[in-house]
Design an enzyme around this catalytic site. Structure first.
Site, mmCIF file in Angstrom:
data_model
loop_
_atom_site.group_PDB
_atom_site.id
_atom_site.type_symbol
_atom_site.label_atom_id
_atom_site.label_comp_id
_atom_site.label_asym_id
_atom_site.label_seq_id
_atom_site.Cartn_x
_atom_site.Cartn_y
_atom_site.Cartn_z
ATOM 1 N N TYR B 101 0.851 -1.198 0.000
ATOM 2 C CA TYR B 101 0.000 0.000 0.000
ATOM 3 C C TYR B 101 0.883 1.242 0.000
ATOM 4 O O TYR B 101 1.835 1.337 0.780
ATOM 5 C CB TYR B 101 -0.887 0.021 1.254
ATOM 6 C CG TYR B 101 -1.668 1.303 1.421
ATOM 7 C CD1 TYR B 101 -2.960 1.428 0.911
ATOM 8 C CD2 TYR B 101 -1.094 2.415 2.052
ATOM 9 C CE1 TYR B 101 -3.657 2.617 1.035
ATOM 10 C CE2 TYR B 101 -1.797 3.610 2.173
ATOM 11 C CZ TYR B 101 -3.070 3.709 1.666
ATOM 12 O OH TYR B 101 -3.764 4.883 1.778
ATOM 13 N N GLU B 189 -3.731 7.458 -3.852
ATOM 14 C CA GLU B 189 -3.500 6.142 -3.242
ATOM 15 C C GLU B 189 -3.274 5.084 -4.310
ATOM 16 O O GLU B 189 -3.967 5.066 -5.325
ATOM 17 C CB GLU B 189 -4.775 5.799 -2.449
ATOM 18 C CG GLU B 189 -4.663 4.710 -1.438
ATOM 19 C CD GLU B 189 -5.996 4.544 -0.699
ATOM 20 O OE1 GLU B 189 -6.132 5.085 0.409
ATOM 21 O OE2 GLU B 189 -6.905 3.898 -1.247
#
Lengths: 294, 378
Positions: B101, B189
């Site tokens: 991530y 993101e």
């Protein structure tokens, strides 16, 4: 006494010739604020016509405005595209306090401007704030002078009209104010709740504080912990946005519940856990204050 | 402003981040063609402004073109957390070794863009932060210097051991920062950032939100707005310069100031009603804004009563009262209207409104109770 501004505060207005800047400069001068200079690039050496035949010299830049007049505070009415630049310029010119009224300043511009001002030890209030007023002494910004009165209550809030609402109720109930501060509804603001609470705690004339928060972020929660640990004066709180849906921006750029954090319930709970009485309706603020002061 | 995954992928790709190809389609036939062209297994992904797409069945793996067609027809028109699916992205499936991530958002406390990275990707990062905070590395980027090479390396090094992967990830992290700043984003993101068996690092998902205050100077980003994903009333409010959020109740609220508008909604609820909306008409008594606000509120068929709550500060209450009367002349409102005005010149304002046959008072509690009562009987 009062916090941040008093009758000695000498103000320079950035964007003095614009629609909002000129209107509110006249309002500030009519209230008694010492407006000593204005800045509008390209309009240097002209004069601004204030109320009662008072005039204010206009300068092309902040450096000149500050060195010629000894101004120690600036107020920014510059449009969003240029507001952060105006703050940088004011910080470099050496004022102690910059009150940024402008709404809609890009957040990443403000990240730079706040860092720059911090390095120089300059206090920024806002942006996207109504400014502040020390009743009977000075007002810097757009708060209406008619609704305040001198007295022992400090008010600090993220909102504009909701602050006016609360202040008007205080004034009507005979509870005047030392200073009312609107810290602004943006995600990145220069002066937070804790800075204001510290100043109110130190101010001998402030007997109690009203703190008006809203959804989004954790500034209220941190302020509540500060109140419990450090403050000797009673604090009454109000939080707006109990009915706000998560993930939606409620007008203010900073008023948004992210995931499960920043909800009104959480803030109210933390207030109560830390000994802050919470008004469920704005109309309850006066009664809670009277109880706390009795 | 949220943008779609396919739009965020374009921004990432433009910054140099390796993103697999993809095509946005609106019909099952187009999805079939795209899948044929890519060959092999493809992923069909619903394009909506909502998280939890996978859980809702909006992301499917299709092994061939026929399957791509079938899944697309199932996903199109699906409702994901209140958002209807009108477009899907077709993209070749990647072989995945690991999922990490990488995200960046404006952190209020640090007052700076702040990276969050974790070797545990493809999951809810807030959950990871809660349950295993040690598996997260955070770093705020000083806006005066931007992303420095050793900072990108420090973040990348937390994700991978092999130097080849670290150097690719380090580059991607720097590129993500560039895309973030260059788009005026408030959040960007990559979840997940994958490694492939061939040793490549790639972004197979992309998410980005834009700071609304940036749009005036970024026309290329502003035109990415998808108005089909919001109620018509919100589009109209934005065009009229009003701050409006539609809710599910029946008490239409028209208030000056965001904080007071929220406090008004809360008070409606307190007295047993349900607010139909958040609406901030701003600081002026301009009748045009009041007209626009009334049009937007009355376009919501749930609304049974219109509640004005106005604090007159610099703008005097008598000016606001005249503005409301002027506005009502221009628009035919059949719903009951209750008005509360307080502040400077409030007595004068009440007189003006009463003379015009409108009901008005100075107490916020009184007007809200009355509005809730009217909504109840209507």
């Amino acid at each position: 006494m009062a916090i941040f501004i008093d009758s000695d505060t000498k103000v320079v207005v950035q964007g003095i010739t614009g629609r909002d800047g000129s209107f509110h400069t006249r309002e500030m001068m009519a209230y008694g604020t010492r407006v000593v200079a204005g800045v509008t690039p390209g309009k240097g050496s002209q004069n601004f016509e204030g109320p009662n035949e008072c005039t204010v010299p206009i300068f092309n830049g902040m450096d000149e405005a500050v060195s010629e007049t000894g101004a120690n505070t600036s107020v920014v009415y510059v449009p969003p595209a240029f507001a952060a630049g105006a703050i940088l310029e004011a910080a470099e010119a050496g004022v102690e306090l910059i009150v940024a009224i402008t709404e809609g300043v890009p957040v990443l511009d403000m990240a730079r401007a706040h860092a720059f001002a911090r390095d120089r030890g300059v206090r920024v209030l806002g942006p996207n704030c109504p400014g502040l007023i020390s009743p009977g002494k000075s007002k810097v910004g757009i708060l209406p002078g008619q609704i305040v009165a001198e007295g022992p209550i400090g008010v600090v809030s993220r909102s504009g009209t909701l602050t006016y609402e609360a202040v008007f109720q205080l004034t009507t109930a005979g509870l005047g104010q030392t200073t009312c501060v609107g810290i602004g509804g943006d995600p990145l603001i220069g002066t937070n709740f804790i800075s204001c609470l510290e100043a109110f705690e130190e101010d001998p004339e402030t007997a109690a504080v009203v703190m008006i928060g809203e959804i989004g972020g954790t500034d209220e929660q941190e302020a509540a912990a500060y109140v419990k640990e450090t403050m000797s004066k009673p604090v009454v709180g109000f939080i707006a946005g109990r009915t706000a849906p998560p993930g939606r921006r409620m007008g203010h750029a900073g008023a948004i519940i992210s995931g499960s954090s920043g909800t009104a319930e959480e803030k109210i709970r933390v207030f109560e856990e830390n000994g802050i009485s919470v008004a469920i309706r704005p109309a309850d603020i006066v009664g809670l204050l009277q109880g706390a002061l009795a | 402003m949220d943008i779609h995954e396919y739009q965020a992928r374009e921004r990432f790709r433009a910054a140099g981040i390796p993103v697999p190809p993809g095509r946005v389609v609106t019909t099952p036939k187009e999805a079939e063609l795209a899948a044929e062209e890519y060959g092999g297994t493809v992923v069909i992904k619903a394009q909506v402004h909502s998280g939890g797409r996978g859980k809702a069945g909006g992301v499917r793996l299709a092994e061939d073109a026929a399957e791509a067609r079938r899944y697309t027809s199932q996903i199109l028109g699906m409702d994901i957390n209140g958002f209807p699916v009108e477009k899907v992205l077709v993209t070749p499936a990647e072989d995945i070794d690991t999922e990490a991530y990488v995200g960046v958002l404006v952190d209020r406390k640090a007052q700076a863009a702040t990276f969050v990275v974790s070797a545990e990707g493809g999951v809810d990062i807030e959950e990871v932060a809660r349950t295993s905070p040690n598996s997260i590395r955070k770093l705020s980027i000083d806006p005066r210097y931007g992303m420095l090479p050793h900072q990108a390396y420090w973040l990348a090094n937390f994700l991978y051991d092999p130097p080849k992967l670290v150097s690719q990830a380090s580059k991607i992290i720097t590129q993500l920062y560039d895309a973030f700043v260059g788009s005026g984003a408030s959040m960007a993101e990559i979840n997940p950032l994958i490694t492939t068996p061939a040793g490549e690092v790639k972004a197979i998902d992309a998410k980005m939100s834009i700071d609304d205050s940036e749009l005036f100077r970024r026309p290329d980003v502003a035109k990415m707005r998808d108005t089909s994903s919001e109620p018509l009333s919100e589009t109209r409010a934005r065009e009229a310069g009003l701050s409006y959020v539609k809710l599910d109740g029946d008490v239409g609220c028209c208030v000056n100031g965001a904080g007071l508008a929220m406090a008004t909604m809360d008070l409606v609820k307190h007295y047993g009603g349900e607010p139909a909306n958040f609406l901030d008409i701003g600081g002026s008594s301009n009748p045009d804004k009041v007209v626009a606000a009334l049009e937007i509120i009355t376009s919501d068929s749930n609304v049974k009563v219109i509640l004005f709550n106005i604090f007159g500060g610099i703008t005097r209450c008598d000016d606001v009262a005249n503005g409301i009367i002027e506005a009502i002349k221009h628009i035919d409102v059949e719903l009951p209207i209750v008005i509360r005005l307080t502040g400077t010149n409030e007595d004068l304002a009440l007189q003006i409104l009463e003379d015009a046959g409108l009901s008005a008072c100075t107490s916020m509690d009184e007007v809200v109770e009355k509005a809730v009562e009217l909504a109840g009987v209507a």
